[in-house]
Motif scaffolding. Sequence first.
Motif, PDB file in Angstrom:
ATOM      1  N   GLY A 192      19.802  11.702 -40.799  1.00 10.33           N
ATOM      2  CA  GLY A 192      20.667  10.469 -41.418  1.00 10.33           C
ATOM      3  C   GLY A 192      19.753   9.122 -41.962  1.00 10.33           C
ATOM      4  O   GLY A 192      19.923   8.968 -42.794  1.00 10.33           O
ATOM      5  N   LEU A 193      18.713   9.628 -42.240  1.00  7.02           N
ATOM      6  CA  LEU A 193      17.874   7.941 -42.342  1.00  7.02           C
ATOM      7  C   LEU A 193      17.413   8.833 -43.818  1.00  7.02           C
ATOM      8  O   LEU A 193      17.339   7.875 -44.635  1.00  7.02           O
ATOM      9  CB  LEU A 193      16.162   8.374 -41.406  1.00  7.02           C
ATOM     10  N   SER A 219      18.526  22.576 -35.156  1.00  2.23           N
ATOM     11  CA  SER A 219      17.270  22.748 -34.942  1.00  2.23           C
ATOM     12  C   SER A 219      16.949  21.366 -34.067  1.00  2.23           C
ATOM     13  O   SER A 219      16.974  20.542 -34.289  1.00  2.23           O
ATOM     14  CB  SER A 219      16.784  22.904 -36.431  1.00  2.23           C
ATOM     15  N   ARG A 270      20.736  17.524 -35.354  1.00  5.92           N
ATOM     16  CA  ARG A 270      19.471  17.649 -33.884  1.00  5.92           C
ATOM     17  C   ARG A 270      19.471  18.324 -32.811  1.00  5.92           C
ATOM     18  O   ARG A 270      20.651  17.618 -31.951  1.00  5.92           O
ATOM     19  CB  ARG A 270      18.345  16.476 -34.169  1.00  5.92           C
ATOM     20  N   ASN A 309      27.238   2.836 -41.653  1.00  4.10           N
ATOM     21  CA  ASN A 309      26.897   2.674 -43.038  1.00  4.10           C
ATOM     22  C   ASN A 309      28.438   3.637 -44.127  1.00  4.10           C
ATOM     23  O   ASN A 309      28.728   4.169 -43.670  1.00  4.10           O
ATOM     24  CB  ASN A 309      26.503   4.506 -42.879  1.00  4.10           C
ATOM     25  N   ASN A 313      18.051   3.924 -35.265  1.00  7.06           N
ATOM     26  CA  ASN A 313      17.364   4.799 -34.391  1.00  7.06           C
ATOM     27  C   ASN A 313      16.535   4.227 -33.280  1.00  7.06           C
ATOM     28  O   ASN A 313      15.485   4.504 -32.968  1.00  7.06           O
ATOM     29  CB  ASN A 313      16.979   6.486 -33.884  1.00  7.06           C
ATOM     30  N   VAL A 330      22.925   0.098 -37.844  1.00  2.11           N
ATOM     31  CA  VAL A 330      24.219   1.136 -39.077  1.00  2.11           C
ATOM     32  C   VAL A 330      25.114   0.934 -38.083  1.00  2.11           C
ATOM     33  O   VAL A 330      26.436   1.611 -38.715  1.00  2.11           O
ATOM     34  CB  VAL A 330      23.279   2.198 -39.143  1.00  2.11           C
ATOM     35  N   LYS A 346      14.441  14.853 -46.155  1.00  3.25           N
ATOM     36  CA  LYS A 346      15.399  14.171 -45.841  1.00  3.25           C
ATOM     37  C   LYS A 346      15.642  15.343 -43.811  1.00  3.25           C
ATOM     38  O   LYS A 346      14.521  16.641 -43.705  1.00  3.25           O
ATOM     39  CB  LYS A 346      16.913  14.743 -46.059  1.00  3.25           C
ATOM     40  N   SER A 405      25.180  23.143 -43.665  1.00  2.00           N
ATOM     41  CA  SER A 405      26.201  22.163 -43.218  1.00  2.00           C
ATOM     42  C   SER A 405      27.650  21.669 -44.152  1.00  2.00           C
ATOM     43  O   SER A 405      28.340  20.711 -43.582  1.00  2.00           O
ATOM     44  CB  SER A 405      25.413  20.617 -43.112  1.00  2.00           C
ATOM     45  N   GLY A 429      17.807  26.229 -37.881  1.00  2.00           N
ATOM     46  CA  GLY A 429      17.415  25.942 -39.216  1.00  2.00           C
ATOM     47  C   GLY A 429      18.096  24.244 -39.891  1.00  2.00           C
ATOM     48  O   GLY A 429      18.526  23.743 -38.848  1.00  2.00           O
TER      49      GLY A 429
HETATM   50  N1  ADQ Z   1      20.165  21.478 -39.019  1.00  2.00           N
HETATM   51  C1  ADQ Z   1      20.867  21.304 -40.066  1.00  2.00           C
HETATM   52  N2  ADQ Z   1      20.904  21.394 -41.127  1.00  2.00           N
HETATM   53  C2  ADQ Z   1      21.554  20.603 -42.402  1.00  2.00           C
HETATM   54  N3  ADQ Z   1      21.842  19.443 -42.344  1.00  2.00           N
HETATM   55  C3  ADQ Z   1      21.544  18.254 -40.902  1.00  2.00           C
HETATM   56  C4  ADQ Z   1      21.103  19.311 -39.733  1.00  2.00           C
HETATM   57  N4  ADQ Z   1      21.074  19.207 -39.045  1.00  2.00           N
HETATM   58  C5  ADQ Z   1      21.715  17.343 -39.251  1.00  2.00           C
HETATM   59  N5  ADQ Z   1      21.811  17.441 -40.756  1.00  2.00           N
HETATM   60  C6  ADQ Z   1      22.186  15.980 -41.400  1.00  2.00           C
HETATM   61  O1  ADQ Z   1      21.713  14.926 -40.802  1.00  2.00           O
HETATM   62  C7  ADQ Z   1      22.186  14.088 -41.442  1.00  2.00           C
HETATM   63  C8  ADQ Z   1      22.090  13.831 -39.463  1.00  2.00           C
HETATM   64  O2  ADQ Z   1      22.688  12.500 -39.861  1.00  2.00           O
HETATM   65  P1  ADQ Z   1      23.427  11.303 -38.543  1.00  2.00           P
HETATM   66  O3  ADQ Z   1      23.605  10.134 -39.248  1.00  2.00           O
HETATM   67  O4  ADQ Z   1      24.079  12.704 -37.838  1.00  2.00           O
HETATM   68  O5  ADQ Z   1      21.999  11.702 -37.636  1.00  2.00           O
HETATM   69  P2  ADQ Z   1      20.531  11.845 -37.171  1.00  2.00           P
HETATM   70  O6  ADQ Z   1      20.520  11.095 -35.868  1.00  2.00           O
HETATM   71  O7  ADQ Z   1      19.977  12.178 -37.815  1.00  2.00           O
HETATM   72  O8  ADQ Z   1      20.653   9.951 -38.067  1.00  2.00           O
HETATM   73  C9  ADQ Z   1      19.618   8.103 -37.054  1.00  2.00           C
HETATM   74  O9  ADQ Z   1      20.495   7.290 -38.697  1.00  2.00           O
HETATM   75  C10 ADQ Z   1      21.542   7.676 -39.353  1.00  2.00           C
HETATM   76  C11 ADQ Z   1      21.503   6.198 -40.226  1.00  2.00           C
HETATM   77  O10 ADQ Z   1      21.497   5.570 -39.922  1.00  2.00           O
HETATM   78  C12 ADQ Z   1      22.946   7.351 -38.329  1.00  2.00           C
HETATM   79  O11 ADQ Z   1      23.385   7.458 -38.904  1.00  2.00           O
HETATM   80  C13 ADQ Z   1      22.425   7.870 -36.919  1.00  2.00           C
HETATM   81  O12 ADQ Z   1      22.999   7.556 -35.910  1.00  2.00           O
HETATM   82  C14 ADQ Z   1      21.463   8.113 -35.950  1.00  2.00           C
HETATM   83  O13 ADQ Z   1      21.317   8.630 -35.330  1.00  2.00           O
HETATM   84  C15 ADQ Z   1      23.547  14.735 -41.828  1.00  2.00           C
HETATM   85  O14 ADQ Z   1      23.459  14.535 -43.040  1.00  2.00           O
HETATM   86  C16 ADQ Z   1      23.713  15.660 -41.338  1.00  2.00           C
HETATM   87  O15 ADQ Z   1      24.503  16.186 -41.565  1.00  2.00           O
END
Ligand code: ADQ
Length: 653
Positions: free
Chosen positions: A160-161, A496, A467, A413, A320, A380, A157, A527, A521
């Motif tokens: 969000g994907l 990060s 991110r 989602n 995305n 989504v 991971k 989180s 990080g």
């Molecule tokens: N530094 C960190 N430490 C720990 N956890 C972290 C982190 N940075 C991010 N995360 C976690 O990663 C996930 C991020 O999900 P998001 O849907 O907000 O964004 P992402 O742009 O990756 O996903 C893309 O896909 C998803 C899924 O479809 C869409 O919701 C989104 O809009 C689209 O941009 C969350 O679970 C968050 O807590």
Amino acid sequence: MGSLPLIRVITCKLATNISREGCSFRPSRQLRFGHLLTRSFQNGKLTVVRSDKTGNGDGFGGLTDGSNSNAVKEEEEEGKEEEKEKHGLMLGIDRDDSGSVIGLHLIPPGDHEVIDSYEDEATDTKDQDEGIEDEIFQTRVTYNIVFVTAEAAPYSKTGGLGDVCGSLPIILAGRGHRVMVVSPRYLHGTSADKNFTGAFDVDRRIKIHCFGGEQEIAFFHEYREGVDWVFVDHPSYHRPGNPYGDSHGAFGDNQFRFTLLCHTACEAPLVLPLGGYTYGEKCLFLVNDWHAGLVPVLLASKYRPFGVYKDARSILVIHNLAHQGVEPAASYKNLGLPLEWYGALEWVFPTWARTHALDTGEAVNILKGAIVTADRILTVSKGYAWEITTVEGGYGLNDLLSSRRSVLNGIVNGIDVAEWDPSSDEHIAFHYSVDDLSGKVQCKTALQQELGLPIRPECPLIGFIGRLDYQKGIDLIRWATPELMEDNVQLVMLGSGDPLYEDWMKASETTYRDKFRGWVGFNVPISHRITAGCDILLMPSRFEPCGLNQLYAMRYGTVPVVHATGGLRDTVENFNPYAGGGSGEGTGWTFSPLTKESMLEALRTAIMTYREYKSTWEGLMRRGMQKDFTWESAAIQYEQVFEWASIDRPYIT
Ligand SMILES: Nc1ncnc2c1ncn2[C@@H]1O[C@H](COP(=O)(O)OP(=O)(O)O[C@H]2O[C@H](CO)[C@@H](O)[C@H](O)[C@H]2O)[C@@H](O)[C@H]1O
């Protein structure tokens, strides 16, 4: 477009071509993948059909339950002709002994019972949207579903994907579908590698021909929570970093690595006897983002011309659009696709986007290839489904996406409500719920203590998780921070990505010693603690296909302040203090335009509300916590799309 209009599959006029958002509804041998379906609608507008004529449940649209209809009463007979006029006719499928379709036949109206029918066709998108969300399906159509994805939590991971591909498959499996997730077996040489320890080599090797050579692939498999998690094993997935890159940037061979994933994912249903049986050709590929984008191209170009996967369907799920898998045109020959399919991936950058005089702008674009070959396209959120058809949100693919508007839908989602539950979250020190919020302030002070901030329960604590990327509007936070820090607030950030912002976060800790913490990080427990401990979650995303953090925040009584875009606008209800007889309505603040000023204004309104209107604030928290963000309602909508995909012929035959 963007909505999920109800489909009238149950009874249809025999004239066949029923228009559904510009699509033709044609009888074909690929009508159905699975077995039986019954359904009902809460608002009383559903047609339910039952028939015993087909025995094997092959009523057109699959809406039969095999119950007896031979004893139709005489009065009902009289109404048959009228019924035929009113509800149309049904088609059943004739099969030979081997189960192959050899023809279609009419099912007389009396042999299917129409309990109720659509009286009024939804005349606008809004009606249609409401319709699908009101539906209650008792799913008996089951599909063989193959998710193809670059990441799936908890195995891998980065965003969000991973969340979506780690949780939606489990929900769909729980609803009776057979579900496989195909993803790389990443080994980074870190503790994260232990995530794969439950997956075992199934002792099946295949050879993939691409990039001028032959690659041997092994499969690892874990059956967990009803899902076949299949991991593609190849040395190119074993290296330090994350799935896409390391501290030096994106890996230079990502096109190769994800080409392998796609070829292998196409083979997996044919060659892996999981639980004793292969998934076979009749499956539904859920192709996530560009990394999986070659799957529909391969189905169309490599398999179907040889009679394989004729009954399969592919649904491209866009998480995305900003990432499309674009590489130089010369790399096409490496992809293992027939030369004559070059046009599907062909991509020519406009003159202004070319980098030098000899740059012809010619490239291959894998996501484009998926858009022009997939049977259906999902994004989504509904808002994002519309945005990607516009010049502003389409990243150059808007015209192509608009041309496929009739098969383009948005489904917001869900979230894993077991993992994200403030009453039982293993990552937080104190638990709380909508009935007893007292643990929340304890989570706040625990977070302040953990991060070395002054412990101030009354001080508004603002959080950001994500991110460090242009998409997330991180530049706006950076520009607004000096002004924000003049207020009596604390700001904590976890993320990060872009080194510029990582350095800025570290430096800001020193500049605003008592007010700012930046955790650089990727750290899942932190989180959770930020989500629970903060009062406000800030998401100034430039674009946001769905966004998960605002959903987690609301579930934890943390009030989101978000840019009104895509899924953020769809999921955060802007606070209106005058609604609800003065008690207020809404779950957060949505600001627009995307400027520092409007973001600060929304934040200050939220801070003022937090400080001065405690009961109003609690109302905001509680309304957010009570929202239903479970995957169940999203899964129901996915099933509707599966049904549409299976009814239509393959887009590329
Ligand atoms: N530094 C960190 N430490 C720990 N956890 C972290 C982190 N940075 C991010 N995360 C976690 O990663 C996930 C991020 O999900 P998001 O849907 O907000 O964004 P992402 O742009 O990756 O996903 C893309 O896909 C998803 C899924 O479809 C869409 O919701 C989104 O809009 C689209 O941009 C969350 O679970 C968050 O807590």
